[in-house]
Design a protein around this motif. Structure first.
Motif, PDB file in Angstrom:
ATOM      1  N   GLU A  44       0.829  -1.209   0.000  1.00 55.93           N
ATOM      2  CA  GLU A  44       0.000   0.000   0.000  1.00 55.93           C
ATOM      3  C   GLU A  44       0.865   1.260   0.000  1.00 55.93           C
ATOM      4  OE1 GLU A  44      -3.690   1.966   2.568  1.00 55.93           O
ATOM      5  OE2 GLU A  44      -2.702   0.125   3.249  1.00 55.93           O
ATOM      6  N   PHE A  45       1.978   1.190   0.706  1.00 54.47           N
ATOM      7  CA  PHE A  45       2.978   2.260   0.689  1.00 54.47           C
ATOM      8  C   PHE A  45       4.263   1.694   0.079  1.00 54.47           C
ATOM      9  CE2 PHE A  45       0.137   3.217   4.162  1.00 54.47           C
ATOM     10  CZ  PHE A  45      -0.055   4.589   4.081  1.00 54.47           C
ATOM     11  N   TYR A  46       4.846   2.416  -0.854  1.00 53.08           N
ATOM     12  CA  TYR A  46       6.148   1.994  -1.386  1.00 53.08           C
ATOM     13  C   TYR A  46       6.936   3.223  -1.807  1.00 53.08           C
ATOM     14  CZ  TYR A  46       3.705   2.242  -5.918  1.00 53.08           C
ATOM     15  OH  TYR A  46       2.960   2.630  -6.993  1.00 53.08           O
ATOM     16  N   PRO A  47       8.257   3.186  -1.604  1.00 52.73           N
ATOM     17  CA  PRO A  47       9.088   4.374  -1.855  1.00 52.73           C
ATOM     18  C   PRO A  47       9.092   4.745  -3.339  1.00 52.73           C
ATOM     19  CG  PRO A  47      10.273   2.733  -0.564  1.00 52.73           C
ATOM     20  CD  PRO A  47       9.046   2.071  -1.093  1.00 52.73           C
ATOM     21  N   ALA A  48       9.397   6.000  -3.574  1.00 54.73           N
ATOM     22  CA  ALA A  48       9.484   6.530  -4.938  1.00 54.73           C
ATOM     23  C   ALA A  48      10.804   7.261  -5.103  1.00 54.73           C
ATOM     24  CB  ALA A  48       8.315   7.476  -5.231  1.00 54.73           C
ATOM     25  N   LEU A  49      11.238   7.364  -6.358  1.00 51.39           N
ATOM     26  CA  LEU A  49      12.455   8.112  -6.670  1.00 51.39           C
ATOM     27  C   LEU A  49      12.136   9.589  -6.792  1.00 51.39           C
ATOM     28  CD1 LEU A  49      14.196   5.892  -9.377  1.00 51.39           C
ATOM     29  CD2 LEU A  49      14.979   6.291  -7.052  1.00 51.39           C
ATOM     30  N   ASN A  50      13.063  10.407  -6.364  1.00 52.60           N
ATOM     31  CA  ASN A  50      12.959  11.844  -6.595  1.00 52.60           C
ATOM     32  C   ASN A  50      13.427  12.133  -8.015  1.00 52.60           C
ATOM     33  OD1 ASN A  50      14.153  14.690  -6.695  1.00 52.60           O
ATOM     34  ND2 ASN A  50      13.045  14.726  -4.765  1.00 52.60           N
ATOM     35  N   ILE A  51      12.531  12.612  -8.856  1.00 49.77           N
ATOM     36  CA  ILE A  51      12.828  12.731 -10.268  1.00 49.77           C
ATOM     37  C   ILE A  51      13.942  13.751 -10.528  1.00 49.77           C
ATOM     38  CG2 ILE A  51      10.974  14.420 -10.581  1.00 49.77           C
ATOM     39  CD1 ILE A  51      10.570  13.321 -13.373  1.00 49.77           C
ATOM     40  N   GLU A  52      13.953  14.854  -9.774  1.00 47.66           N
ATOM     41  CA  GLU A  52      15.007  15.854  -9.975  1.00 47.66           C
ATOM     42  C   GLU A  52      16.370  15.294  -9.583  1.00 47.66           C
ATOM     43  OE1 GLU A  52      11.139  17.629  -9.634  1.00 47.66           O
ATOM     44  OE2 GLU A  52      12.245  16.585  -8.067  1.00 47.66           O
ATOM     45  N   HIS A  53      16.426  14.604  -8.453  1.00 44.70           N
ATOM     46  CA  HIS A  53      17.690  14.039  -7.991  1.00 44.70           C
ATOM     47  C   HIS A  53      18.177  12.946  -8.941  1.00 44.70           C
ATOM     48  CE1 HIS A  53      20.262  11.392  -5.456  1.00 44.70           C
ATOM     49  NE2 HIS A  53      20.694  12.550  -4.981  1.00 44.70           N
ATOM     50  N   LYS A  54      17.260  12.098  -9.408  1.00 45.21           N
ATOM     51  CA  LYS A  54      17.647  10.998 -10.289  1.00 45.21           C
ATOM     52  C   LYS A  54      18.194  11.527 -11.611  1.00 45.21           C
ATOM     53  CE  LYS A  54      17.959   6.701 -11.619  1.00 45.21           C
ATOM     54  NZ  LYS A  54      18.945   5.783 -11.005  1.00 45.21           N
ATOM     55  N   THR A  55      17.513  12.480 -12.209  1.00 47.58           N
ATOM     56  CA  THR A  55      17.980  13.015 -13.490  1.00 47.58           C
ATOM     57  C   THR A  55      19.295  13.770 -13.326  1.00 47.58           C
ATOM     58  OG1 THR A  55      16.558  14.951 -13.136  1.00 47.58           O
ATOM     59  CG2 THR A  55      15.687  13.174 -14.496  1.00 47.58           C
ATOM     60  N   GLU A  56      19.450  14.459 -12.214  1.00 54.24           N
ATOM     61  CA  GLU A  56      20.698  15.178 -11.989  1.00 54.24           C
ATOM     62  C   GLU A  56      21.867  14.220 -11.803  1.00 54.24           C
ATOM     63  OE1 GLU A  56      22.303  18.939  -9.267  1.00 54.24           O
ATOM     64  OE2 GLU A  56      20.317  18.068  -8.933  1.00 54.24           O
ATOM     65  N   ARG A  57      21.638  13.135 -11.068  1.00 54.34           N
ATOM     66  CA  ARG A  57      22.695  12.155 -10.869  1.00 54.34           C
ATOM     67  C   ARG A  57      23.007  11.413 -12.166  1.00 54.34           C
ATOM     68  NH1 ARG A  57      25.847  12.372  -8.955  1.00 54.34           N
ATOM     69  NH2 ARG A  57      26.353  10.373  -8.001  1.00 54.34           N
ATOM     70  N   MET A  58      21.966  11.072 -12.930  1.00 55.25           N
ATOM     71  CA  MET A  58      22.197  10.397 -14.203  1.00 55.25           C
ATOM     72  C   MET A  58      22.923  11.309 -15.179  1.00 55.25           C
ATOM     73  SD  MET A  58      21.825   7.421 -15.546  1.00 55.25           S
ATOM     74  CE  MET A  58      20.464   6.576 -14.740  1.00 55.25           C
ATOM     75  N   GLY A  59      22.561  12.597 -15.176  1.00 58.78           N
ATOM     76  CA  GLY A  59      23.267  13.549 -16.020  1.00 58.78           C
ATOM     77  C   GLY A  59      24.730  13.666 -15.641  1.00 58.78           C
ATOM     78  N   ALA A  60      25.020  13.603 -14.344  1.00 54.45           N
ATOM     79  CA  ALA A  60      26.416  13.655 -13.907  1.00 54.45           C
ATOM     80  C   ALA A  60      27.183  12.423 -14.380  1.00 54.45           C
ATOM     81  CB  ALA A  60      26.479  13.763 -12.383  1.00 54.45           C
ATOM     82  N   PHE A  61      26.530  11.262 -14.344  1.00 55.53           N
ATOM     83  CA  PHE A  61      27.186  10.040 -14.806  1.00 55.53           C
ATOM     84  C   PHE A  61      27.465  10.108 -16.307  1.00 55.53           C
ATOM     85  CE2 PHE A  61      27.614   5.579 -15.924  1.00 55.53           C
ATOM     86  CZ  PHE A  61      28.349   5.072 -14.867  1.00 55.53           C
ATOM     87  N   VAL A  62      26.490  10.602 -17.069  1.00 55.99           N
ATOM     88  CA  VAL A  62      26.689  10.745 -18.516  1.00 55.99           C
ATOM     89  C   VAL A  62      27.818  11.734 -18.796  1.00 55.99           C
ATOM     90  CG1 VAL A  62      25.607  11.556 -20.645  1.00 55.99           C
ATOM     91  CG2 VAL A  62      24.333  10.085 -19.087  1.00 55.99           C
ATOM     92  N   SER A  63      27.898  12.795 -18.005  1.00 58.03           N
ATOM     93  CA  SER A  63      28.992  13.753 -18.174  1.00 58.03           C
ATOM     94  C   SER A  63      30.347  13.098 -17.942  1.00 58.03           C
ATOM     95  CB  SER A  63      28.806  14.931 -17.211  1.00 58.03           C
ATOM     96  OG  SER A  63      27.617  15.638 -17.493  1.00 58.03           O
ATOM     97  N   LEU A  64      30.401  12.151 -17.002  1.00 57.03           N
ATOM     98  CA  LEU A  64      31.649  11.412 -16.779  1.00 57.03           C
ATOM     99  C   LEU A  64      32.047  10.623 -18.024  1.00 57.03           C
ATOM    100  CD1 LEU A  64      31.195   9.980 -13.169  1.00 57.03           C
ATOM    101  CD2 LEU A  64      32.582  11.917 -13.882  1.00 57.03           C
ATOM    102  N   VAL A  65      31.060  10.026 -18.673  1.00 52.24           N
ATOM    103  CA  VAL A  65      31.350   9.258 -19.882  1.00 52.24           C
ATOM    104  C   VAL A  65      31.884  10.183 -20.976  1.00 52.24           C
ATOM    105  CG1 VAL A  65      30.365   7.747 -21.636  1.00 52.24           C
ATOM    106  CG2 VAL A  65      29.598   7.564 -19.271  1.00 52.24           C
ATOM    107  N   PHE A  66      31.240  11.340 -21.140  1.00 50.90           N
ATOM    108  CA  PHE A  66      31.739  12.313 -22.113  1.00 50.90           C
ATOM    109  C   PHE A  66      33.151  12.781 -21.740  1.00 50.90           C
ATOM    110  CE2 PHE A  66      27.082  13.528 -22.879  1.00 50.90           C
ATOM    111  CZ  PHE A  66      26.992  12.679 -23.959  1.00 50.90           C
TER     112      PHE A  66
END
Length: 618
Positions: free
Chosen positions: A342-364
């Protein structure tokens, strides 16, 4: 200083309220009319006058009700409705203003609510002491279709940036290892080494996004996972022979630690314990297969490895799907499962996209750093530099596609859109990282090839001279072209997962621009077949040129018909909102309400700007 206020009293006189005693003296000197009283703001006389004025206006209100009862009742209902609307507007603009600022980028959601996690006393909130341990609080969670999010913005923690620094070295080691002896076997072990490390990075981001603690215990746990990741990385080179057991041991230690954190979190946060226990089980199932792979020799080991990798990537999504209800199982079972979750955690969309963007920047960043070499010529304008600069342009174009084109103009972000789009978005990033890393590794080797004109091997520093070669292997061409094709294809999948805003005057629809990307991917996959007919410089030039055409088509296609591609054709208008001061004859300033436009018409006006706020009217 703000202008004074006037309050009408019951005896018909007016009360002037001054900001301070100096202001009060100036008001008294400038008004000799006995119909005015004067007082200081916040004084007992001010409070008494307000109560007197309130009673006076209530008397007028009662008199109006007795004379026009029907009209008065209608006006009362309207006033109540307006007050309710005003309260709703105030709650939205004050409490959720930080969320509203992000809705325009990631899409609006009518199912979003906010809560205040971990409310503390005022003195605790002002303290900067980092606690040794704090009871964890869930940042955001789903409940009956509603997303409850923490009211404060989730910032990227400093230790998360430290994690990214470690991944710079991991990308360099894994990429360089794969490109040293390019082959199908090298590509296979590159994927085996890269995917688990990406999974550990994702686990760290998940724990930080779910739980609000920021105590020394949490930081120590993240440090432990980093230590395991460090040990994992030191056993990559010979994983196909002697160091496979050590590599798997470090990986499973980090994964079991994450599972233990989930179990402990389930005890401390019973509201979401089903989800946390479920994630611990999701970690345990593929871990058992990883352990089994240790006791199996090559090549049979590959079957267990890829089954474990597949389960690592898909079981979390299956768990989320189950929490929302499986459509193909009996409704009774589905209702029972949903009741457990009935209750389950969710991802923070701003934090997730910011962290994923940082990871992609590392690849670049890795792909650019890998291009660097040292020159010994007197003036190093040669084929080596040309190929390196072309690689820099290509990485820059990919960066623009990811962040400025696919990462902008979202009607709904993939995570907020549907479960399938969120699954596609996460896994397409993994595919992109694999493709661009292997492509960048291949490019770093092509830069040092000296089979093209104006590439004298003696122009290289001896360290790089030893790495230079004359014949480009077909496997290296496949690494470079195939990696770029996979990267561009995965970026197209990322773009498909988002719902972008549709502009009716857009010159080229999104589906046509993505179709051109697919065409470019096919051409890149066919380029290695040309073999030695394309030398390294020509091969890089072709791929970079086509990358530029992709960016050019995106820039042109996303523009609107009739809009100028060279900015505004006329000067941009401005709006001025100013508070003005008027100078008295003796030179002293006195606050008054003045129209800024009328004051600006006369350059010799006796008014001057006190505070100016000039927003651009775009």
């Amino acid at each position: 200083m703000l202008p004074h206020k006037s309050i009408k009293l019951s005896d018909g006189r007016h009360l002037h309220v001054a900001n301070d005693e100096d202001h009060l003296l100036r008001l008294q000197e400038s008004h000799t009319d006995p119909e005015f009283n004067f007082t200081v703001h916040g004084s007992s006389d001010h409070l008494s006058a307000l109560n007197d004025s309130k009673k006076y206006h209530e008397t007028l209100k009662d008199a109006l009700r007795s004379r026009h009862p029907d009209v008065f009742e209608e006006m009362e209902k309207l006033q109540i409705q307006m007050d309710a609307i005003s309260q709703d507007l105030q709650s939205l603009t004050q409490r959720d203003v930080h969320l509203e600022a992000n809705f325009g980028k990631f899409g609006y959601s009518a199912n979003l609510r906010t809560h205040l996690p971990g409310q503390r006393k005022e003195e605790d909130a002002k303290s900067t002491t980092i606690a040794i341990w704090k009871r964890p609080v869930i940042r955001q969670y789903f409940h009956k279709g509603l997303l409850w999010r923490a009211s404060e913005r989730e910032e990227v923690a400093s230790f998360e940036l430290f994690v990214d620094l470690l991944y710079v070295g991991i990308l360099a080691i894994i990429g360089d290892r794969a490109s040293e002896e390019p082959s199908a076997k090298a590509l296979l072990y590159f994927c085996i080494a890269m995917i688990p490390s990406y999974k550990l990075w994702n686990d760290i981001g998940l724990i930080v996004s779910w739980f609000e603690t920021d105590d020394l215990v949490q930081r120590g746990g993240i440090l432990f996972v980093l230590a395991c990741l460090f040990g994992y990385t030191t056993n990559i080179f010979l994983l196909e022979t002697t160091t496979y057991i050590q590599m798997v041991a470090f990986y499973l230690t980090a994964r079991f630690f994450t599972a233990l954190a989930m179990v402990i979190g389930g005890f401390l946060i019973p509201m979401v314990k089903s989800t946390l226990y479920g994630n611990a089980v999701v970690i345990a199932i593929p871990s058992a297969i990883w352990i089994g792979s240790i006791y199996v020799e090559e090549p049979n080991r590959q079957a267990l490895i890829w089954v474990a990798i597949f389960l690592d990537l898909t079981l979390p999504t299956v768990l989320v799907w189950g929490m929302r209800g499986f459509p193909f199982i009996p409704k009774k079972w589905s209702d029972t499962i949903q009741k457990k979750f009935e209750f389950y955690p969710a991802l923070n969309i701003e934090h997730k996209t910011e962290r994923m963007g940082a990871f992609v920047s590392l690849v670049f960043g890795y792909s650019v750093v890998a291009l660097l070499y040292q020159n010994t010529a007197s003036f190093g304008i040669n084929g080596f530099l040309g190929k390196a600069l072309l690689g820099l342009v290509q990485a820059y174009c990919f960066n623009a596609i990811y962040f400025d084109i696919d990462g902008a103009g979202h009607e709904l972000h993939a995570i907020r859109r549907k479960i399938w789009s969120a699954f596609l978005w996460v896994n397409a990033h993994l595919l992109f990282v694999l493709g661009f890393t292997i492509g960048g590794a291949g490019l770093s080797k092509l830069v040092l090839a000296h089979e093209t004109p104006n590439t004298d091997i003696h122009d290289l520093y001896h360290t790089y001279e030893e790495k230079s070669f004359e014949h480009v292997e077909d496997a290296l061409r496949w690494f470079y072209c195939g990696g770029l094709a996979v990267a561009l294809f995965s970026m197209s999948l990322i773009s498909i997962s988002h719902l972008h805003k549709e502009i009716h005057r857009q010159k080229l629809a999104k589906k046509y621009r993505l179709a051109y990307r697919m065409l470019v991917c096919i051409i890149w996959l066919c380029l290695p077949a040309a073999g030695d007919r394309l030398n390294s410089l020509q091969l890089i030039s072709v791929t970079v040129g086509m990358t530029i055409t992709v960016v050019a088509l995106e820039v042109y296609g996303t523009s609107c018909t009739g809009d100028s591609m060279f900015g505004a054709k006329k000067r941009c208008p401005y709006i001025c909102d100013a508070e003005l001061q008027k100078r008295d004859s003796d030179g002293s300033s006195m606050d008054t309400a003045v129209d800024p436009e009328k004051a600006a018409e006369n350059p010799k006006s006796e008014y001057k700007l006190k505070d100016v706020f000039i927003p651009v009217d775009v």
